[in-house]
Scaffold this motif. Sequence first.
Motif, mmCIF file in Angstrom:
data_model
loop_
_atom_site.group_PDB
_atom_site.id
_atom_site.type_symbol
_atom_site.label_atom_id
_atom_site.label_comp_id
_atom_site.label_asym_id
_atom_site.label_seq_id
_atom_site.Cartn_x
_atom_site.Cartn_y
_atom_site.Cartn_z
ATOM 1 N N GLN A 78 31.408 20.797 -17.994
ATOM 2 C CA GLN A 78 32.368 21.734 -17.387
ATOM 3 C C GLN A 78 32.188 23.133 -17.978
ATOM 4 O OE1 GLN A 78 34.350 21.125 -14.727
ATOM 5 N NE2 GLN A 78 34.580 23.360 -14.854
ATOM 6 N N GLN A 129 31.769 10.320 -24.369
ATOM 7 C CA GLN A 129 31.734 10.506 -22.910
ATOM 8 C C GLN A 129 32.628 11.683 -22.493
ATOM 9 O OE1 GLN A 129 30.379 7.508 -20.753
ATOM 10 N NE2 GLN A 129 31.666 7.655 -18.959
ATOM 11 N N GLU A 130 33.832 11.743 -23.102
ATOM 12 C CA GLU A 130 34.742 12.854 -22.769
ATOM 13 C C GLU A 130 34.160 14.188 -23.226
ATOM 14 O OE1 GLU A 130 38.527 11.668 -24.459
ATOM 15 O OE2 GLU A 130 38.557 9.948 -23.086
ATOM 16 N N GLU A 151 31.009 14.960 -23.545
ATOM 17 C CA GLU A 151 29.902 15.353 -22.666
ATOM 18 C C GLU A 151 30.420 15.895 -21.348
ATOM 19 O OE1 GLU A 151 26.391 13.050 -22.531
ATOM 20 O OE2 GLU A 151 26.205 13.265 -24.701
ATOM 21 N N GLU A 152 31.498 15.281 -20.851
ATOM 22 C CA GLU A 152 32.074 15.793 -19.591
ATOM 23 C C GLU A 152 32.597 17.218 -19.796
ATOM 24 O OE1 GLU A 152 33.146 11.345 -17.995
ATOM 25 O OE2 GLU A 152 34.833 12.631 -18.573
ATOM 26 N N SER A 153 33.196 17.484 -20.983
ATOM 27 C CA SER A 153 33.730 18.834 -21.205
ATOM 28 C C SER A 153 32.590 19.836 -21.425
ATOM 29 C CB SER A 153 34.759 18.841 -22.331
ATOM 30 O OG SER A 153 34.114 18.872 -23.567
#
Length: 227
Positions: free
Chosen positions: A202, A194-195, A197-199
């Motif tokens: 961004q 999840q982290e 994919e968030e990065s």
Amino acid sequence: MGNVGFRIIENFKRADQEVIDGFKGIATPNIADVMGRFRAMNHMIKSINKPGIHIVGSAFTVRTHPSDNLMVHKAIDLARPGDIIVVDACGDMGNAILGEIMCHYAKVKGITGYVVDGPVRDLQGIANMDFPVFARGGTPRGPYKEGPGEINTTISCGDVPVSPGDILVGDDDGVVVVPKEEASKVLAQAREIQEKEESIIQSIYDNKWDRSWVDEVLQKKGCVTIV
Ligand SMILES: O=C([O-])CC(=O)C(=O)O
Ligand SMILES: [Mg+2]
């Protein structure tokens, strides 16, 4: 154990509450991805609530013959707050396995939701209440109440094995099943995904997403570009 096909198992081990709670806010694709893309239910098992749903709970399993909900009624009486009642109705679409009355009763008992490998009914009533239901679809045809069936044995729901106490996570994409023995490891890995994919998202907006892997794979596979 005995009495295969018509039995109720009352006690089983649930995962630690801290681990169950850890899955809140983790999207189902990120959980499926760390389990080899397995253990995600068939896409036909979908939320029938308004979009935006996300549920996490401990599986309380029921096996029924197609079109019969006697054991589902018994399961509501036995399940604990926070459980999700998961019903293997053989994927048969003949008759609804539950409806809005059973949803109101389960809600009052603190049950987190239902996942049904079969149809349900009273779709409008369920969609208008704040109680999560995942199912293969709907039909006005009502259920029989004859049995037999089993409570808290390992079942198959949406092509995935579900044992009592496994952790279920459901959202608008569908439902994933996390084996309880592996739950804390899967949680840590899903959080990482999840982290990551968030990065990535961004980096797309920062115009910094490294796309070199696409050509690397194409080259490795022998793809030819014609200009
Ligand atoms: O008749 C049943 O058992 C299912 C049903 O429609 C309800 O729960 O509202
Ligand atoms: Mg009804």
